[in-house]
Design a protein around this motif. Structure first.
Motif, PDB file in Angstrom:
ATOM      1  N   UNK A   6       0.927   2.443  -5.197  1.00  0.00           N
ATOM      2  CA  UNK A   6       0.880   3.224  -3.951  1.00  0.00           C
ATOM      3  C   UNK A   6      -0.522   3.816  -3.726  1.00  0.00           C
ATOM      4  N   UNK A   7      -1.079   3.573  -2.526  1.00  0.00           N
ATOM      5  CA  UNK A   7      -2.350   4.249  -2.231  1.00  0.00           C
ATOM      6  C   UNK A   7      -2.277   5.096  -0.959  1.00  0.00           C
ATOM      7  N   UNK A   8      -1.228   4.906  -0.133  1.00  0.00           N
ATOM      8  CA  UNK A   8      -1.038   5.797   1.020  1.00  0.00           C
ATOM      9  C   UNK A   8       0.421   6.255   1.040  1.00  0.00           C
ATOM     10  N   UNK A   9       0.680   7.390   1.684  1.00  0.00           N
ATOM     11  CA  UNK A   9       2.060   7.888   1.742  1.00  0.00           C
ATOM     12  C   UNK A   9       2.865   7.039   2.723  1.00  0.00           C
ATOM     13  N   UNK A  10       4.185   7.077   2.554  1.00  0.00           N
ATOM     14  CA  UNK A  10       5.069   6.325   3.449  1.00  0.00           C
ATOM     15  C   UNK A  10       4.880   6.749   4.895  1.00  0.00           C
ATOM     16  N   UNK A  11       4.644   8.050   5.108  1.00  0.00           N
ATOM     17  CA  UNK A  11       4.471   8.569   6.469  1.00  0.00           C
ATOM     18  C   UNK A  11       3.229   7.958   7.113  1.00  0.00           C
ATOM     19  N   UNK A  12       2.129   7.962   6.365  1.00  0.00           N
ATOM     20  CA  UNK A  12       0.880   7.422   6.893  1.00  0.00           C
ATOM     21  C   UNK A  12       1.037   5.931   7.204  1.00  0.00           C
ATOM     22  N   UNK A  13       1.710   5.230   6.273  1.00  0.00           N
ATOM     23  CA  UNK A  13       1.923   3.792   6.466  1.00  0.00           C
ATOM     24  C   UNK A  13       2.726   3.564   7.750  1.00  0.00           C
ATOM     25  N   UNK A  62       0.809  -1.225   0.000  1.00  0.00           N
ATOM     26  CA  UNK A  62       0.000   0.000   0.000  1.00  0.00           C
ATOM     27  C   UNK A  62       0.838   1.269   0.000  1.00  0.00           C
ATOM     28  N   UNK A  63       2.139   1.108   0.334  1.00  0.00           N
ATOM     29  CA  UNK A  63       2.994   2.293   0.177  1.00  0.00           C
ATOM     30  C   UNK A  63       3.889   2.125  -1.050  1.00  0.00           C
ATOM     31  N   UNK A  64       3.478   1.199  -1.925  1.00  0.00           N
ATOM     32  CA  UNK A  64       4.148   1.079  -3.211  1.00  0.00           C
ATOM     33  C   UNK A  64       5.394   0.209  -3.198  1.00  0.00           C
ATOM     34  N   UNK A  65       5.491  -0.708  -2.217  1.00  0.00           N
ATOM     35  CA  UNK A  65       6.657  -1.601  -2.202  1.00  0.00           C
ATOM     36  C   UNK A  65       6.187  -3.051  -2.215  1.00  0.00           C
ATOM     37  N   UNK A  66       6.602  -3.756  -3.257  1.00  0.00           N
ATOM     38  CA  UNK A  66       6.265  -5.168  -3.323  1.00  0.00           C
ATOM     39  C   UNK A  66       7.431  -5.964  -2.734  1.00  0.00           C
ATOM     40  N   UNK A  67       7.116  -6.841  -1.774  1.00  0.00           N
ATOM     41  CA  UNK A  67       8.190  -7.635  -1.162  1.00  0.00           C
ATOM     42  C   UNK A  67       8.065  -9.076  -1.638  1.00  0.00           C
TER      43      UNK A  67
END
Ligand SMILES: [Zn+2]
Length: 337
Positions: A64-71, A30-35
């Motif tokens: 990405x649907x939420x910012x890194x900060x929010x995540x 959701x913060x744009x990182x696929x693991x």
């Protein structure tokens, strides 16, 4: 409405549980990182196979649907949060809730392990139904299982199994087989006649359509029944019946319960042997009632390494009780149902 995972397993109204929501929030996608190799499923599978997997992160800005900060705000480290246990317990994933059928959760607490339905607990918490049975303990569940195993592989229940195995060998399905074969032949003659008559231009095929469909359908089911009978029959040999009748599975079952082989192997055997294991009531504190159904024929087949011949079930209702007094003394009582 979005239903939680594994909703098909439960009866009645379904509830999202906190741990499931937590797992979703913690997903980095959701913060744009696929693991790659990042899922709990992959990790659990690797652990079971004693393999090491390496996590690799890939940036996927399009997802990405939420910012890194929010995540990060949603995923602050919580100190002292209890780790999910149960994976190493043979009985985890075996016991179900008597109210909603969800799998019971095992939680480690000091020297013991508690057993409860997370689904009903959640319903109770958020103002759904109030049928939450409450907490039992792994020790009580184990005692209930041991009590039943003692009945399943001894005395009357074992005698009944031996009698059924013998009966399968002696009578065999000969009568049934002959009846099916005769009916299939009759149907073939009928079908042939219908086809011939329908070719007659004076009569036409409209007239026979219903008869033809009925005969074809019956022929199909009868053939399937015969096939099933023949394949089952191939398992029933004098040797396999003798082997299944001669072994004493109780000793092995006890060893299994004491966790001699690895937990996941025990779990696999228990899941085949036990067709029902439910925590059904808690009449008072310190008293748990369980209902179990076993397929003893699966147990003897497993131990003797032969195919299952008999799949008749046998059920029990077991009450396990103790008191507040220490050291703990358990009383186990049960009956066949
Ligand atoms: Zn439940």
């Amino acid at each position: 409405m979005v239903l939680p995972p594994c909703f098909h397993r439960c009866r009645g109204k379904i509830y999202w549980r906190p741990a499931t929501v937590h797992r979703i929030l913690a997903n980095q996608i959701y913060k744009g990182i696929f693991v790659w190799n990042g899922s709990a499923f992959t990790k659990a599978k690797a652990k079971r196979r004693r393999k090491k997997v390496e996590e690799v992160e890939f940036e996927r800005p399009k997802l990405l649907i939420v910012s890194s900060e929010l995540w990060a705000d949603c995923n602050q480290k919580v100190k002292g949060m209890a780790a999910r246990s149960g994976g190493k317990y043979p009985l985890s994933g075996v016991i179900h809730c008597g109210v909603c059928n969800a799998l019971l959760s095992l939680k480690k607490a000091k020297n013991s392990c508690s057993v409860h339905c997370p689904q009903c607990e959640q319903a109770n918490r958020v103002g759904g139904h109030h049928d939450f049975i409450g907490y039992s303990s792994l020790a009580a569940a184990k005692l209930a299982l041991e009590w039943c195993l003692g009945k399943v592989f001894t005395g009357d229940v074992l005698k009944e199994l031996h009698a059924r195995l013998q009966a399968r060998l002696e009578s065999g399905p000969e009568g049934e087989k002959a009846d099916l074969k005769r009916r299939i032949e009759e149907l073939e003659v009928t079908l042939h006649r219908i086809k011939r008559l329908s070719l007659d231009p004076d009569i036409g095929d409209e007239f026979f359509k219903k008869d033809l469909t009925a005969a074809l359908a019956e022929q199909k089911t009868k053939k399937a029944q015969l096939d099933a009978l023949l394949s089952r029959e191939s398992h029933v040999s004098k040797e396999s019946v003798a082997r299944q009748s001669a072994i004493d599975p109780l000793a092995l079952m006890r060893r299994l319960l004491n966790g001699e082989p690895e937990a996941y192997k025990v779990r696999a055997t228990l899941r085949r042997l036990i067709s029902k294991f439910k925590f059904v009531a808690r009449p008072t504190r310190y008293v748990s009632v369980y209902e179990l159904t076993f397929i003893p024929g699966v147990g003897v087949a497993e131990v003797s390494e032969t195919d299952v011949i008999d799949d008749t079930g046998v059920s029990f209702r077991v009450t396990v009780s103790t008191t507040a007094r220490r050291p703990v003394v358990w009383v186990v009582e049960g009956e066949r149902i």
